[in-house]
Enzyme design. Sequence first.
Site, short mmCIF file in Angstrom:
data_model
loop_
_atom_site.label_atom_id
_atom_site.label_comp_id
_atom_site.label_asym_id
_atom_site.label_seq_id
_atom_site.Cartn_x
_atom_site.Cartn_y
_atom_site.Cartn_z
N ARG A 69 0.67 -1.35 -0.05
CA ARG A 69 0.06 -0.03 0.04
C ARG A 69 0.68 1.43 -0.05
NH1 ARG A 69 -2.30 -0.74 4.45
NH2 ARG A 69 -1.61 1.04 5.61
N TYR A 118 -16.21 19.08 -13.61
CA TYR A 118 -16.67 17.70 -13.71
C TYR A 118 -17.68 17.28 -13.02
CZ TYR A 118 -15.94 12.72 -13.23
OH TYR A 118 -16.11 11.28 -13.12
N ASP A 170 -7.24 20.86 -13.02
CA ASP A 170 -7.56 19.60 -13.64
C ASP A 170 -7.17 19.72 -15.09
OD1 ASP A 170 -8.86 17.36 -14.83
OD2 ASP A 170 -10.40 17.33 -13.18
N LYS A 207 -8.89 8.80 -18.95
CA LYS A 207 -9.23 9.34 -19.97
C LYS A 207 -8.14 9.39 -20.98
CE LYS A 207 -12.94 10.56 -17.98
NZ LYS A 207 -12.76 10.05 -16.58
#
Length: 376
Positions: free
Chosen positions: A46, A103, A172, A197
Site C-alpha cells: 500500500r 466535472y 484539472d 481518459k
Amino acid sequence: MTGDGTRAVRAGLPEPVRHEPALPGPVFAAHYHLPGEPVGPYTYGRDDNPTWTLLERAIAELEAPGADDVQTVAFASGMAAISAVLFSQVRSGDAVVLPDDGYQALPLVRERLESYGVEVRTAPTAGDAQIEHVAGAKLLWLETPSNPGLDVLDIRRLVDAARAAGALVAVDNTLATPLGQRPLELGADFSVASGTKALTGHGDVLLGHVSCRDPQRAAAVRLWRKTAGAVPGPMEAWLAHRSLATLHLRVDRQAANALALAEALRDRPEVTGLRHPGLPSDPAHALAARQMRAGRFGCVVSFTLPDRAHAERFLAALRVADDATSFGGVRSTAERRGRWGGDAVPEGFIRFSVGVEDAEDLVTDVLGALDEAAGA
C-alpha cells in the site's frame, strides 16, 4: 530529449539492462523481503510499488520536461487524485473555490467538504470568474477546458491572483493532457488528471495522478493515498505506462479529427451551441491558442440538438461512435450528457469524444446519423 514524441516513448524507462525488457512487467507484491528496520523504497504494497515508480517518473517527465523537482503520485482513479489534493491540503474553516461548471462529480466533493466545515465558493470557468472569489481562500480549483462545456480560463492570470491572496492552485488537466497544457509551468501548485481518459486512451484502465513541485505537499498527497488506500493496481499502472508511448500520436490525431468534426457541424441547422476550442470561431479559441500547446485543443466536441428525443435518435443512428460515457479513448464515443444529471446542460446536449478513426469515416457517420435523426 526535446520532442514530445521522443519524450512520450522514452518517459520513465529504467536504464537498459542486458537481456531485460525495456519496460519491466508489472510487479505484483503485497509485501517485500524486509529484514531489520522497515526502511527502503519498497516495504509494503500500500506504500509503494516499482511499477508505480516507473509510471510516476514518466508522468513527471511529461508534466514538466527537464525539471528534477516534480513529483507525481498515481492513484486508483481520477476522483481519488482529486480527493487527495483537496483533503490533504484543506482543513475545517478553510475556503475552497471550485468551478460550478466542472466535472460532474465535483458537487459530491462539495457536499463532503462542507460536511467537514470547509467553505465552498463556486463560479463559472468562462471569463476567469473564479478570480472574484479567491480572497481568503486556501485553495483554488481550476478545470480548463471545462467538462463538458469546453470553456477555457487563463491559468497564469488566476495563479497570479491566487498567489497574491495566499491560495494554492490545482488544475484539472484531464482534457488537455500534459502534451496539450502544462499547468505546473504556468505556476500551478498541482496538476491533476484522470488517467482513465486520454492519458491511457484505450478505455480499459481506471487511473489518476497528481503532480507537484513542493516535496512537503507531495508527501501529504502520498500520505493521503496510503491512509485512504486509493492505490492503483500494478497491472493498471503498467498498462498506463505502456500507453504513454502512443500519447503524442493519439492526441494529435484526435485533435485533428475533433476539429474536422466541429467544422463539419458548423452549418447543420439542427446543431446549436457548438463548442471546440480549436475552432477559430469558438469563444475560447484565442485564449486556448495562447495557453494550449501545439494546436492540441483536445478530443471533445460538444453541441446541442433540439430535444432529448432528437439526441437519442442521433446516438442510436451512429455506427462508428459508441453511445458511452467518458472521453479520450481511441474509439469515438458520444452521449446525451443530461442523462446523468448534475451537469447544467440542455436535454439535447451531446458530448462527443473523438477517437483516432479516419476523419472522413467519422464525419460521414455523424452527418448520416444527423440526417437519420432529422428525418425520423
